[in-house]
Scaffold this motif. Structure first.
Motif, PDB file in Angstrom:
ATOM      1  N   ASP A 180       1.258   1.037  -2.870  1.00 12.94           N
ATOM      2  CA  ASP A 180       1.049  -0.014  -1.887  1.00 12.94           C
ATOM      3  C   ASP A 180       1.243  -1.385  -2.530  1.00 12.94           C
ATOM      4  O   ASP A 180       0.544  -1.720  -3.485  1.00 12.94           O
ATOM      5  N   LEU A 181       2.209  -2.150  -2.022  1.00 11.38           N
ATOM      6  CA  LEU A 181       2.480  -3.500  -2.520  1.00 11.38           C
ATOM      7  C   LEU A 181       2.041  -4.534  -1.499  1.00 11.38           C
ATOM      8  O   LEU A 181       2.199  -4.324  -0.295  1.00 11.38           O
ATOM      9  N   SER A 182       1.577  -5.659  -1.974  1.00 15.72           N
ATOM     10  CA  SER A 182       1.268  -6.773  -1.084  1.00 15.72           C
ATOM     11  C   SER A 182       2.571  -7.451  -0.679  1.00 15.72           C
ATOM     12  O   SER A 182       3.405  -7.773  -1.520  1.00 15.72           O
ATOM     13  N   LEU A 183       2.755  -7.656   0.613  1.00 15.50           N
ATOM     14  CA  LEU A 183       3.965  -8.290   1.116  1.00 15.50           C
ATOM     15  C   LEU A 183       3.711  -9.726   1.565  1.00 15.50           C
ATOM     16  O   LEU A 183       4.482 -10.628   1.269  1.00 15.50           O
ATOM     17  N   TYR A 184       2.606  -9.942   2.289  1.00 14.26           N
ATOM     18  CA  TYR A 184       2.418 -11.243   2.933  1.00 14.26           C
ATOM     19  C   TYR A 184       0.945 -11.430   3.280  1.00 14.26           C
ATOM     20  O   TYR A 184       0.240 -10.459   3.545  1.00 14.26           O
ATOM     21  N   ARG A 185       0.511 -12.667   3.269  1.00 17.45           N
ATOM     22  CA  ARG A 185      -0.828 -13.020   3.739  1.00 17.45           C
ATOM     23  C   ARG A 185      -0.623 -14.058   4.828  1.00 17.45           C
ATOM     24  O   ARG A 185      -0.063 -15.117   4.582  1.00 17.45           O
ATOM     25  N   THR A 186      -1.053 -13.741   6.041  1.00 13.12           N
ATOM     26  CA  THR A 186      -0.834 -14.631   7.177  1.00 13.12           C
ATOM     27  C   THR A 186      -1.718 -15.877   7.048  1.00 13.12           C
ATOM     28  O   THR A 186      -2.697 -15.876   6.295  1.00 13.12           O
ATOM     29  N   PRO A 187      -1.386 -16.938   7.785  1.00 11.33           N
ATOM     30  CA  PRO A 187      -2.220 -18.146   7.744  1.00 11.33           C
ATOM     31  C   PRO A 187      -3.682 -17.878   8.122  1.00 11.33           C
ATOM     32  O   PRO A 187      -4.578 -18.576   7.651  1.00 11.33           O
ATOM     33  N   ASP A 188      -3.935 -16.862   8.943  1.00 17.55           N
ATOM     34  CA  ASP A 188      -5.320 -16.518   9.291  1.00 17.55           C
ATOM     35  C   ASP A 188      -5.870 -15.402   8.390  1.00 17.55           C
ATOM     36  O   ASP A 188      -6.809 -14.705   8.750  1.00 17.55           O
ATOM     37  N   HIS A 189      -5.282 -15.246   7.203  1.00 24.88           N
ATOM     38  CA  HIS A 189      -5.776 -14.383   6.110  1.00 24.88           C
ATOM     39  C   HIS A 189      -5.697 -12.881   6.380  1.00 24.88           C
ATOM     40  O   HIS A 189      -6.494 -12.112   5.857  1.00 24.88           O
ATOM     41  N   VAL A 190      -4.749 -12.453   7.167  1.00 21.35           N
ATOM     42  CA  VAL A 190      -4.500 -11.026   7.351  1.00 21.35           C
ATOM     43  C   VAL A 190      -3.545 -10.590   6.240  1.00 21.35           C
ATOM     44  O   VAL A 190      -2.492 -11.191   6.040  1.00 21.35           O
ATOM     45  N   SER A 191      -3.930  -9.561   5.504  1.00 23.30           N
ATOM     46  CA  SER A 191      -3.074  -9.049   4.428  1.00 23.30           C
ATOM     47  C   SER A 191      -2.113  -8.002   4.979  1.00 23.30           C
ATOM     48  O   SER A 191      -2.513  -7.107   5.713  1.00 23.30           O
ATOM     49  N   VAL A 192      -0.840  -8.147   4.590  1.00 17.61           N
ATOM     50  CA  VAL A 192       0.193  -7.206   5.003  1.00 17.61           C
ATOM     51  C   VAL A 192       0.716  -6.526   3.742  1.00 17.61           C
ATOM     52  O   VAL A 192       1.039  -7.194   2.759  1.00 17.61           O
ATOM     53  N   GLY A 193       0.787  -5.200   3.770  1.00 17.50           N
ATOM     54  CA  GLY A 193       1.284  -4.450   2.623  1.00 17.50           C
ATOM     55  C   GLY A 193       2.430  -3.539   3.010  1.00 17.50           C
ATOM     56  O   GLY A 193       2.721  -3.344   4.188  1.00 17.50           O
ATOM     57  N   VAL A 194       3.087  -2.991   1.995  1.00 17.37           N
ATOM     58  CA  VAL A 194       4.124  -1.977   2.179  1.00 17.37           C
ATOM     59  C   VAL A 194       3.696  -0.781   1.344  1.00 17.37           C
ATOM     60  O   VAL A 194       3.578  -0.878   0.118  1.00 17.37           O
ATOM     61  N   ASP A 195       3.435   0.337   2.003  1.00 12.91           N
ATOM     62  CA  ASP A 195       2.942   1.535   1.328  1.00 12.91           C
ATOM     63  C   ASP A 195       4.023   2.615   1.337  1.00 12.91           C
ATOM     64  O   ASP A 195       4.478   3.034   2.394  1.00 12.91           O
ATOM     65  N   ALA A 196       4.424   3.055   0.157  1.00 18.93           N
ATOM     66  CA  ALA A 196       5.449   4.096   0.032  1.00 18.93           C
ATOM     67  C   ALA A 196       4.867   5.391  -0.538  1.00 18.93           C
ATOM     68  O   ALA A 196       5.578   6.178  -1.145  1.00 18.93           O
ATOM     69  N   GLN A 197       3.579   5.622  -0.310  1.00 18.80           N
ATOM     70  CA  GLN A 197       2.970   6.835  -0.845  1.00 18.80           C
ATOM     71  C   GLN A 197       3.552   8.102  -0.210  1.00 18.80           C
ATOM     72  O   GLN A 197       3.829   9.069  -0.906  1.00 18.80           O
ATOM     73  N   PHE A 198       3.752   8.093   1.100  1.00 13.76           N
ATOM     74  CA  PHE A 198       4.225   9.297   1.803  1.00 13.76           C
ATOM     75  C   PHE A 198       5.636   9.160   2.357  1.00 13.76           C
ATOM     76  O   PHE A 198       6.243  10.145   2.751  1.00 13.76           O
ATOM     77  N   CYS A 199       6.148   7.948   2.395  1.00 13.04           N
ATOM     78  CA  CYS A 199       7.496   7.714   2.914  1.00 13.04           C
ATOM     79  C   CYS A 199       8.033   6.438   2.277  1.00 13.04           C
ATOM     80  O   CYS A 199       7.272   5.516   2.001  1.00 13.04           O
ATOM     81  N   GLY A 200       9.328   6.412   2.033  1.00 16.83           N
ATOM     82  CA  GLY A 200       9.895   5.222   1.421  1.00 16.83           C
ATOM     83  C   GLY A 200      11.322   5.476   0.967  1.00 16.83           C
ATOM     84  O   GLY A 200      12.006   6.355   1.476  1.00 16.83           O
ATOM     85  N   ASN A 201      11.732   4.689  -0.019  1.00 16.04           N
ATOM     86  CA  ASN A 201      13.073   4.829  -0.575  1.00 16.04           C
ATOM     87  C   ASN A 201      12.977   4.920  -2.099  1.00 16.04           C
ATOM     88  O   ASN A 201      11.885   5.053  -2.660  1.00 16.04           O
ATOM     89  N   GLU A 202      14.108   4.803  -2.761  1.00 19.01           N
ATOM     90  CA  GLU A 202      14.160   4.972  -4.211  1.00 19.01           C
ATOM     91  C   GLU A 202      13.250   3.992  -4.964  1.00 19.01           C
ATOM     92  O   GLU A 202      12.762   4.302  -6.054  1.00 19.01           O
ATOM     93  N   ALA A 203      13.004   2.829  -4.398  1.00 18.99           N
ATOM     94  CA  ALA A 203      12.205   1.812  -5.088  1.00 18.99           C
ATOM     95  C   ALA A 203      10.789   2.288  -5.409  1.00 18.99           C
ATOM     96  O   ALA A 203      10.157   1.784  -6.337  1.00 18.99           O
ATOM     97  N   ARG A 204      10.287   3.268  -4.683  1.00 17.46           N
ATOM     98  CA  ARG A 204       8.924   3.756  -4.937  1.00 17.46           C
ATOM     99  C   ARG A 204       8.796   4.408  -6.321  1.00 17.46           C
ATOM    100  O   ARG A 204       7.719   4.629  -6.824  1.00 17.46           O
ATOM    101  N   PHE A 205       9.926   4.716  -6.977  1.00 15.22           N
ATOM    102  CA  PHE A 205       9.901   5.379  -8.280  1.00 15.22           C
ATOM    103  C   PHE A 205       9.954   4.408  -9.458  1.00 15.22           C
ATOM    104  O   PHE A 205      10.034   4.838 -10.607  1.00 15.22           O
ATOM    105  N   ILE A 206       9.902   3.125  -9.197  1.00 16.10           N
ATOM    106  CA  ILE A 206       9.910   2.148 -10.292  1.00 16.10           C
ATOM    107  C   ILE A 206       8.570   2.195 -11.010  1.00 16.10           C
ATOM    108  O   ILE A 206       7.524   2.074 -10.394  1.00 16.10           O
TER     109      ILE A 206
END
Length: 191
Positions: A108-134
């Protein structure tokens, strides 16, 4: 809010584990509100989500790590399939974009924090692409040869991407990033 998922690829890369779903486009979890979705992709609508531009085939391959001194021995890593110049966009980190808490995921990577402090992430634990293997560079190299950096696609969608660092990457070399001190602290707290 639509629960329609982007089309999945039938072209899994070589050595892709059967238990993981391969994605070519991000999947948006129900926890991502329409307001947050608009911040992440202001020019996209639900109807154009699957028509986004793709990066060219990334010059990377998934390989099993057999080096006995590597901390990820027996697991997979991501390796360069050709010489890569410095500061080159390699691949987007694709997974499930979410706004819920996922402390158990190691992908799970942090992608963005909204102006009202909502954290947005990208999780590749169960689905994703080749980048999850870095893998992280610690105990492998002195410093990372790649890095995570936000970017906006041509269609305006915010993505976390992998770029080569300030030095060229040789063909056959493992791509290594820094996961960051907070990632390692969280793992220490689990044990």
């Amino acid at each position: 809010m639509s629960s329609k998922r982007p089309p999945q690829s039938t072209r899994r890369p070589p050595r892709w584990p059967a238990h993981l779903e391969y994605l070519e486009q991000p999947r948006y979890h129900a926890s991502v509100s329409s307001h947050v979705r608009e911040l992440l992709s202001p020019t996209l609508t639900r109807h154009t989500m699957s028509a986004q531009t793709h990066l060219q085939k990334a010059p990377v391959a998934i390989q099993l790590i057999s080096d006995p001194s590597h901390p990820a021995r027996g697991q997979y890593g991501l390796f360069a399939t050709k010489k890569i110049p410095p500061r080159t966009l390699l691949i987007d980190y694709i997974g499930e974009v979410h706004c819920d808490d996922r402390p158990e995921s190691d992908y799970d990577l942090s992608l963005y924090r909204t102006p009202d402090h909502v954290s947005v992430g990208v999780d590749a634990q169960f689905c994703g692409n080749e980048a999850r293997f870095i893998n992280d560079y610690r105990s492998v190299k002195i410093k990372p040869n790649a890095l995570f950096q936000e970017r906006r696609t041509e269609s305006g969608e915010l993505r976390m991407s992998v770029w080569s660092g300030s030095e060229p990457i040789k063909k056959g070399e493992e791509l290594l990033v820094s996961y960051g001190k907070s990632w390692w602290r969280a793992r220490e707290q689990k044990s």
